[in-house]
Structures are given as C-alpha cells and as structure tokens.
Design an enzyme around this catalytic site. Structure first.
Site, short mmCIF file in Angstrom:
data_model
loop_
_atom_site.label_atom_id
_atom_site.label_comp_id
_atom_site.label_asym_id
_atom_site.label_seq_id
_atom_site.Cartn_x
_atom_site.Cartn_y
_atom_site.Cartn_z
CD GLU A 125 -9.24 -8.48 -3.99
OE1 GLU A 125 -8.08 -8.89 -3.76
OE2 GLU A 125 -10.10 -8.35 -3.10
CG HIS A 153 -5.41 -6.06 -0.50
ND1 HIS A 153 -6.62 -6.11 0.13
CD2 HIS A 153 -5.52 -6.84 -1.62
CE1 HIS A 153 -7.45 -6.88 -0.59
NE2 HIS A 153 -6.81 -7.33 -1.64
CE LYS A 208 -4.08 -2.10 2.20
NZ LYS A 208 -5.05 -1.96 3.32
NE ARG A 253 -6.95 -11.86 4.91
CZ ARG A 253 -7.55 -10.68 5.00
NH1 ARG A 253 -7.43 -9.78 4.02
NH2 ARG A 253 -8.26 -10.36 6.06
CG ASN A 312 -3.84 -2.11 6.84
OD1 ASN A 312 -3.66 -1.69 5.69
ND2 ASN A 312 -4.96 -2.69 7.23
CG PHE A 316 -13.61 2.84 7.40
CD1 PHE A 316 -13.06 2.22 6.28
CD2 PHE A 316 -14.38 2.07 8.27
CE1 PHE A 316 -13.28 0.87 6.03
CE2 PHE A 316 -14.60 0.72 8.02
CZ PHE A 316 -14.04 0.11 6.89
CE1 TYR A 333 -9.85 -3.04 0.61
CE2 TYR A 333 -9.03 -0.91 -0.12
CZ TYR A 333 -8.81 -2.15 0.47
OH TYR A 333 -7.55 -2.47 0.92
N1 UDP Z 1 -10.06 -0.03 7.14
C1 UDP Z 1 -10.22 1.17 7.79
N2 UDP Z 1 -11.00 1.23 8.92
C2 UDP Z 1 -11.60 0.12 9.43
C3 UDP Z 1 -11.45 -1.10 8.76
C4 UDP Z 1 -10.68 -1.15 7.62
O1 UDP Z 1 -9.66 2.18 7.35
O2 UDP Z 1 -12.27 0.22 10.47
C5 UDP Z 1 -9.23 -0.11 5.92
C6 UDP Z 1 -7.88 -0.82 6.16
O3 UDP Z 1 -6.87 -0.16 5.39
C7 UDP Z 1 -8.17 -2.21 5.65
C8 UDP Z 1 -9.09 -1.92 4.47
O4 UDP Z 1 -9.92 -0.85 4.94
O5 UDP Z 1 -6.99 -2.89 5.28
C9 UDP Z 1 -9.97 -3.09 4.05
O6 UDP Z 1 -10.66 -3.58 5.16
P1 UDP Z 1 -10.83 -5.14 5.39
O7 UDP Z 1 -11.83 -5.32 6.46
O8 UDP Z 1 -11.05 -5.83 4.08
O9 UDP Z 1 -9.39 -5.56 6.01
P2 UDP Z 1 -8.17 -6.40 5.39
O10 UDP Z 1 -8.75 -7.47 4.51
O11 UDP Z 1 -7.29 -5.44 4.64
O12 UDP Z 1 -7.46 -6.98 6.60
MG MG Z 2 -10.14 -7.32 2.97
#
Ligand code: UDP
Ligand code: MG
Length: 137
Positions: free
Chosen positions: A130, A119, A9, A85, A116, A57, A49
C-alpha cells in the site's frame, strides 16, 4: 520498528476530523513518517482494495473512497500495525467499541456504505504494498 500505512478517509476529512485522528496518533506515541493529502482515483482504490473486487459492495466502496480528499500516510513504531488496527476498531462502526476511532466517530452504516473514518494495513506485506501504491516509497 514496524511501519504501517493509514488513510483518513473522505468522510472524516469532510467532517473536520483530521486533527482529532492525528492527535490520537501522536498521543499514542507513534511517529508520522509521511503525510499526504490527495483525492484518489477509482483505479487507485480498485488496486488498493483488489481483494474485495468480487464483493457486492465494491462499487459503493469505490464511490465512497473517491468522494473527496483523503489524508494518506505512514506510521512507524513498535507493533504499530496491530496497535493502529486496535485503535481503529471493528470495520463496521456498529460493532466498534467506544474508545476506538470508529467507535467514537462513526455511526452504523447507512444505505450500505460503511463510512468508517480510517484505514490501516492488516499485515507487513499489505503495508509495503500500500505504501508503494499510494506514496511510491
Ligand atoms: N466495507 C463495506 N462493506 C462491508 C465491508 C467493508 O463497505 O461489508 C468497506 C469499509 O469501508 C471497509 C473497507 O470496505 O473499511 C475495507 O474492508 P476490510 O474488510 O478490509 O475492513 P478494514 O480493514 O477497513 O477494517
Ligand atoms: Mg482491510
């Protein structure tokens, strides 16, 4: 053999962490099948997304993910979807365990932005969607 889609990212590219993330992928034994650097458009991030579009958010997430270049790519290997993951760690770096990428390289969120580092697709269906969306493969 599985394949998954991953992103390094914008926060990680800006901080010069690309090499360290790629190093972990190679050390684990996964194969880099494709790698591409690009700056995502808001439209691409909104599609990527789309399941989060109604979250409070979402706008911050689009701003974060379009804030600079990313590395997008494909990994292949045995059980790579779950393994990647697991290597990433929990979504919120506050909960991500040391030893995971997020737990080693990211801080707790500041001003609601969950920066974070990486992805990874969460299922085979998501990976194919994707990969098509980002890389047309
Ligand atoms: N995110 C955020 N606030 C939240 C949850 C997620 O900004 O409360 C962002 C974060 O960068 C995350 C992305 O949205 O990686 C996608 O969320 P997801 O739940 O798919 O998490 P991931 O699969 O990346 O662990
Ligand atoms: Mg995700």
């Amino acid at each position: 053999m599985e394949r998954t889609f991953f992103i390094i990212k914008p926060d990680a590219v800006a901080r010069g962490l690309v090499g360290q993330v790629i190093e972990r992928i190679e050390r684990r034994g996964f194969n880099l099948e494709a790698l591409s650097m690009m700056t995502a458009s808001p439209e691409l991030i909104a599609q990527h997304y789309e399941h989060l579009a109604d979250k409070p958010f979402f706008l911050l997430l689009v701003q974060y993910m379009t804030s600079g270049p990313v590395i997008a790519g494909i990994l292949t290997g045995p059980e790579v979807i779950k393994s990647w993951r697991d290597m990433m760690g929990a979504t919120n770096p506050l909960q991500a365990l040391p030893g995971t990428i997020r737990g080693d390289f990211a801080t707790a969120p500041v001003d609601g932005i969950v920066a974070n580092v990486v992805h990874g697709s969460d299922s085979a269906e998501a990976a194919e969607r994707e990969i098509g969306l980002w890389l047309g493969k």
